[in-house]
Structures are given as C-alpha cells and as structure tokens.
Scaffold this motif. Structure first.
Motif, PDB file in Angstrom:
ATOM      1  N   GLY A 153       0.832  -1.079  -0.025  1.00 26.80           N
ATOM      2  CA  GLY A 153      -0.105  -0.141  -0.019  1.00 26.80           C
ATOM      3  C   GLY A 153       1.060   1.169   0.174  1.00 26.80           C
ATOM      4  O   GLY A 153       0.363   2.138  -0.079  1.00 26.80           O
ATOM      5  N   GLY A 154       2.323   1.134  -0.022  1.00 26.65           N
ATOM      6  CA  GLY A 154       2.873   2.296  -0.073  1.00 26.65           C
ATOM      7  C   GLY A 154       3.336   3.007   1.266  1.00 26.65           C
ATOM      8  O   GLY A 154       3.889   3.968   1.011  1.00 26.65           O
ATOM      9  N   THR A 155       3.116   2.381   2.412  1.00 27.07           N
ATOM     10  CA  THR A 155       3.134   3.152   3.668  1.00 27.07           C
ATOM     11  C   THR A 155       4.806   2.962   4.086  1.00 27.07           C
ATOM     12  O   THR A 155       5.120   1.876   4.290  1.00 27.07           O
ATOM     13  CB  THR A 155       2.285   2.681   4.796  1.00 27.07           C
TER      14      THR A 155
ATOM     15  N   LEU B 163       8.215   2.931   6.818  1.00 22.41           N
ATOM     16  CA  LEU B 163       8.399   2.988   8.211  1.00 22.41           C
ATOM     17  C   LEU B 163       8.275   4.096   8.612  1.00 22.41           C
ATOM     18  O   LEU B 163       7.724   4.362  10.024  1.00 22.41           O
ATOM     19  CB  LEU B 163       9.799   2.353   8.223  1.00 22.41           C
ATOM     20  N   SER B 164       8.875   5.409   7.853  1.00 23.07           N
ATOM     21  CA  SER B 164       8.703   6.633   8.691  1.00 23.07           C
ATOM     22  C   SER B 164       7.189   7.157   9.190  1.00 23.07           C
ATOM     23  O   SER B 164       6.908   7.511  10.084  1.00 23.07           O
ATOM     24  CB  SER B 164       9.484   7.580   8.022  1.00 23.07           C
ATOM     25  N   GLU B 165       6.320   6.831   8.042  1.00 24.49           N
ATOM     26  CA  GLU B 165       4.927   7.145   8.272  1.00 24.49           C
ATOM     27  C   GLU B 165       4.016   6.366   9.451  1.00 24.49           C
ATOM     28  O   GLU B 165       3.519   6.806  10.321  1.00 24.49           O
ATOM     29  CB  GLU B 165       4.326   6.860   6.913  1.00 24.49           C
ATOM     30  N   LEU B 166       4.757   5.081   9.591  1.00 22.36           N
ATOM     31  CA  LEU B 166       4.111   4.236  10.494  1.00 22.36           C
ATOM     32  C   LEU B 166       4.486   4.589  11.845  1.00 22.36           C
ATOM     33  O   LEU B 166       3.946   4.811  12.810  1.00 22.36           O
ATOM     34  CB  LEU B 166       4.417   2.862  10.292  1.00 22.36           C
ATOM     35  N   PHE B 167       5.957   5.070  11.825  1.00 22.99           N
ATOM     36  CA  PHE B 167       6.621   5.436  13.026  1.00 22.99           C
ATOM     37  C   PHE B 167       5.901   6.839  13.735  1.00 22.99           C
ATOM     38  O   PHE B 167       5.178   6.891  14.973  1.00 22.99           O
ATOM     39  CB  PHE B 167       7.852   5.959  12.931  1.00 22.99           C
ATOM     40  N   GLN B 168       5.573   7.715  12.715  1.00 23.16           N
ATOM     41  CA  GLN B 168       4.972   9.072  13.016  1.00 23.16           C
ATOM     42  C   GLN B 168       3.448   8.637  13.288  1.00 23.16           C
ATOM     43  O   GLN B 168       2.803   9.371  14.615  1.00 23.16           O
ATOM     44  CB  GLN B 168       4.894   9.860  11.747  1.00 23.16           C
ATOM     45  N   LYS B 169       2.772   7.870  12.991  1.00 28.77           N
ATOM     46  CA  LYS B 169       1.465   7.685  13.076  1.00 28.77           C
ATOM     47  C   LYS B 169       1.386   7.023  14.629  1.00 28.77           C
ATOM     48  O   LYS B 169       0.610   7.256  15.399  1.00 28.77           O
ATOM     49  CB  LYS B 169       0.797   6.456  12.276  1.00 28.77           C
ATOM     50  N   SER B 170       2.423   6.055  14.963  1.00 25.24           N
ATOM     51  CA  SER B 170       2.393   5.495  16.349  1.00 25.24           C
ATOM     52  C   SER B 170       2.612   6.646  17.321  1.00 25.24           C
ATOM     53  O   SER B 170       2.244   6.409  18.238  1.00 25.24           O
ATOM     54  CB  SER B 170       3.477   4.227  16.109  1.00 25.24           C
ATOM     55  N   ARG B 171       3.525   7.542  16.933  1.00 29.20           N
ATOM     56  CA  ARG B 171       3.842   8.662  18.010  1.00 29.20           C
ATOM     57  C   ARG B 171       2.814   9.386  18.260  1.00 29.20           C
ATOM     58  O   ARG B 171       2.311   9.649  19.394  1.00 29.20           O
ATOM     59  CB  ARG B 171       4.893   9.512  17.278  1.00 29.20           C
ATOM     60  N   ARG B 172       1.729   9.762  17.300  1.00 36.05           N
ATOM     61  CA  ARG B 172       0.686  10.445  17.321  1.00 36.05           C
ATOM     62  C   ARG B 172      -0.416   9.733  18.399  1.00 36.05           C
ATOM     63  O   ARG B 172      -0.992  10.278  19.122  1.00 36.05           O
ATOM     64  CB  ARG B 172      -0.111  10.783  15.905  1.00 36.05           C
ATOM     65  N   LEU B 173      -0.497   8.238  17.938  1.00 29.31           N
ATOM     66  CA  LEU B 173      -1.344   7.564  18.833  1.00 29.31           C
ATOM     67  C   LEU B 173      -0.939   7.392  20.229  1.00 29.31           C
ATOM     68  O   LEU B 173      -1.689   7.328  21.155  1.00 29.31           O
ATOM     69  CB  LEU B 173      -1.321   6.334  18.134  1.00 29.31           C
ATOM     70  N   LEU B 174       0.618   7.347  20.324  1.00 24.89           N
ATOM     71  CA  LEU B 174       1.068   7.278  21.775  1.00 24.89           C
ATOM     72  C   LEU B 174       0.579   8.578  22.625  1.00 24.89           C
ATOM     73  O   LEU B 174       0.085   8.526  23.555  1.00 24.89           O
ATOM     74  CB  LEU B 174       2.456   7.348  21.717  1.00 24.89           C
ATOM     75  N   LEU B 175       0.833   9.576  21.861  1.00 26.48           N
ATOM     76  CA  LEU B 175       0.452  11.183  22.683  1.00 26.48           C
ATOM     77  C   LEU B 175      -1.140  11.065  23.171  1.00 26.48           C
ATOM     78  O   LEU B 175      -1.612  11.763  23.989  1.00 26.48           O
ATOM     79  CB  LEU B 175       0.709  12.146  21.779  1.00 26.48           C
ATOM     80  N   LYS B 176      -1.969  10.644  22.125  1.00 28.77           N
ATOM     81  CA  LYS B 176      -3.396  10.729  22.303  1.00 28.77           C
ATOM     82  C   LYS B 176      -3.772   9.836  23.243  1.00 28.77           C
ATOM     83  O   LYS B 176      -4.608  10.066  24.181  1.00 28.77           O
ATOM     84  CB  LYS B 176      -4.202  10.258  20.886  1.00 28.77           C
ATOM     85  N   THR B 177      -3.258   8.271  23.116  1.00 30.33           N
ATOM     86  CA  THR B 177      -3.530   7.523  24.202  1.00 30.33           C
ATOM     87  C   THR B 177      -3.211   8.168  25.580  1.00 30.33           C
ATOM     88  O   THR B 177      -3.802   7.720  26.692  1.00 30.33           O
ATOM     89  CB  THR B 177      -2.619   6.241  24.033  1.00 30.33           C
ATOM     90  N   ARG B 178      -2.001   8.682  25.777  1.00 31.56           N
ATOM     91  CA  ARG B 178      -1.421   9.090  27.017  1.00 31.56           C
ATOM     92  C   ARG B 178      -2.318  10.210  27.614  1.00 31.56           C
ATOM     93  O   ARG B 178      -2.566  10.004  28.657  1.00 31.56           O
ATOM     94  CB  ARG B 178       0.061   9.493  26.792  1.00 31.56           C
ATOM     95  N   ASP B 179      -2.835  11.247  26.744  1.00 30.98           N
ATOM     96  CA  ASP B 179      -3.928  12.222  27.189  1.00 30.98           C
ATOM     97  C   ASP B 179      -5.096  11.481  27.636  1.00 30.98           C
ATOM     98  O   ASP B 179      -5.495  11.953  28.703  1.00 30.98           O
ATOM     99  CB  ASP B 179      -3.867  13.155  25.929  1.00 30.98           C
ATOM    100  N   ASP B 180      -5.510  10.420  26.898  1.00 22.94           N
ATOM    101  CA  ASP B 180      -6.775   9.922  26.984  1.00 22.94           C
ATOM    102  C   ASP B 180      -6.780   9.207  28.392  1.00 22.94           C
ATOM    103  O   ASP B 180      -7.628   9.162  29.403  1.00 22.94           O
ATOM    104  CB  ASP B 180      -7.518   9.127  26.152  1.00 22.94           C
ATOM    105  N   LEU B 181      -5.652   8.526  28.879  1.00 23.42           N
ATOM    106  CA  LEU B 181      -5.443   7.731  29.992  1.00 23.42           C
ATOM    107  C   LEU B 181      -5.202   8.859  31.222  1.00 23.42           C
ATOM    108  O   LEU B 181      -6.051   8.554  32.194  1.00 23.42           O
ATOM    109  CB  LEU B 181      -4.270   7.041  29.929  1.00 23.42           C
ATOM    110  N   GLU B 182      -4.573   9.621  30.805  1.00 23.69           N
ATOM    111  CA  GLU B 182      -4.678  10.816  32.118  1.00 23.69           C
ATOM    112  C   GLU B 182      -6.199  11.390  32.242  1.00 23.69           C
ATOM    113  O   GLU B 182      -6.401  11.396  33.650  1.00 23.69           O
ATOM    114  CB  GLU B 182      -3.806  11.948  31.811  1.00 23.69           C
ATOM    115  N   ARG B 183      -6.968  11.807  31.286  1.00 24.84           N
ATOM    116  CA  ARG B 183      -8.269  12.138  31.494  1.00 24.84           C
ATOM    117  C   ARG B 183      -9.001  11.119  32.119  1.00 24.84           C
ATOM    118  O   ARG B 183      -9.930  11.333  33.108  1.00 24.84           O
ATOM    119  CB  ARG B 183      -8.909  12.616  30.150  1.00 24.84           C
TER     120      ARG B 183
END
Length: 221
Positions: free
Chosen positions: A5-7, A9-29
């Motif tokens: 699909g053309g994705t 490694l860098s794109e997957l990494f950036q996506k995982s980092r965004r999900l980490l930040l979102k998940t950390r914020d949601d868990l704190e909330r």
C-alpha cells in the motif's frame, strides 16, 4: 522501505507517535474522571488505541529488519522498541486503572448489600436512639424540676426562718408588754386599796364629826 500500500516505516512511526500522545492524554483524563464518574467508552477507546499501536509496532518490526544500512537498521530498531515499551507501559497503566475500577465497583456493591441487609435493622436502631434520647431528655427535665423544687424549698425555709425570728421578736415584745402590764396592775391595785382606805378615813371622820356635833348640841342644851 515500504509495506504493501506504499506506507513507509517513517510514516508508520509518525502515526504510532501520534497515537501514543493521544492515548497518554486519554489515559490521564480517564484517571482524573475515575473519582467522579466511570467512563467505559473512554477506557475502550484507550485500549483500542494501544492495540493499534502494538499492531503498528509489529508492522515496523518487519520493516526495520529490511533496512540495508546497519546504522539505520539499529536506529529504527531502537525507535520501534521504544514505541513498543511505551505501548506496554500504557497497557499496564490501563490494566491498573481497570483493576481499581473493578475493586471500587465491588466495594460499592458490598456497601449496597450491607445497606440492604441493615435496612430492616435501621428502624429498630433509630427507635432505640429515639428512646434513649427521650429518656435523656426526661432525665434532664426531672433534674431541672428537682433543682427548681430544691430552690423553692430553700426559699420557703428561709422565709419561715425569717418569720420565726420576727415571731420571736414579737413574742419578746409581748412578754415585755405583759410584764409591764403586770407591774401596772400591781400599782393600780395598791392605788385602789389606798383610795378605799382614804374613803374609809373620810367617812369615819365625817361620822366622828357628826357625833361630836350632836354631842355638843346636846351638851349646850
């Protein structure tokens, strides 16, 4: 290096980092809301994001191994491992949160059961408390009435004592008056006897005078 699909490694990494930040914020909330309300939708969303991050880590794990340059391969290896460790840490935090929530719900259920079992006894306990409160109030009223009666009795006794002293004084004055009257009666009796003696002397003198006059007139004739 890219997956199907053309994705890259860098794109997957950036996506995982965004999900980490979102998940950390949601868990704190989620932690902040835990003491107020339960948020099952948010907890499900956090778990879903963590699963997605772990899926991305699996995809990146297959990609970094295909990197031709060893320094780049080692760098991506460390990055992917870091993302996987953070995802594991978030999952452990979520598990601890779920355990606390489950324990809190269990304690709430136990309290509800306990209250349900004690509902039948609560009226009896309240009735006992009411009876004890009434008994204490009655005792306080009795004590107050006893104090008032004691104070009234003390005042009456003081009044009687005062009146008794007054009566004693009046009795002494009466005795003095009676003594004075007794002395006056003795004097009056003496005076009356003297008056009677004086009258006898007067009458005797008048009779004697009359006799002398009669005798003189007879002698003159």
């Amino acid at each position: 290096m890219a997956v199907e699909g053309g994705t890259t490694l860098s794109e997957l990494f950036q996506k995982s980092r965004r999900l980490l930040l979102k998940t950390r914020d949601d868990l704190e909330r989620l932690e902040r809301l835990a003491s107020a309300v339960d948020s099952p939708e948010l907890s499900v969303s956090v778990r879903r994001d963590i699963s997605q991050i772990q899926t991305l880590c699996s995809e990146m794990d297959g990609l970094w191994r295909s990197v031709a340059s060893k320094p780049q391969r080692d760098l991506w290896k460390r990055k992917v491992e870091q993302v996987a460790e953070e995802a594991d840490s978030l999952r452990e935090s979520l598990d601890r949160y779920m355990q606390r929530q489950q324990r809190r719900m269990q304690e709430a259920q136990e309290r509800a059961d306990l209250l349900g079992r004690t509902n039948g006894e609560s009226s009896h306990i309240l009735r006992i408390f009411d009876e004890e409160a009434q008994a204490m109030e009655s005792a306080r009223n009795s004590s107050r009435m006893l104090e008032e009666a004691t104070a009234t009795g003390t005042a009456i006794l003081a009044k009687y004592s005062e009146q008794r002293e007054r009566l004693k004084g009046a009795q002494r004055k009466a005795l003095d008056v009676l003594n004075t009257l007794g002395l006056s009666n003795s004097v009056l009796r003496i005076i009356e006897r003297r008056n009677r003696v004086d009258q006898w002397i007067k009458y005797a003198g008048m009779i004697l005078t009359l006799i002398i006059v009669v005798v003189f007139l007879r002698w003159v004739r």
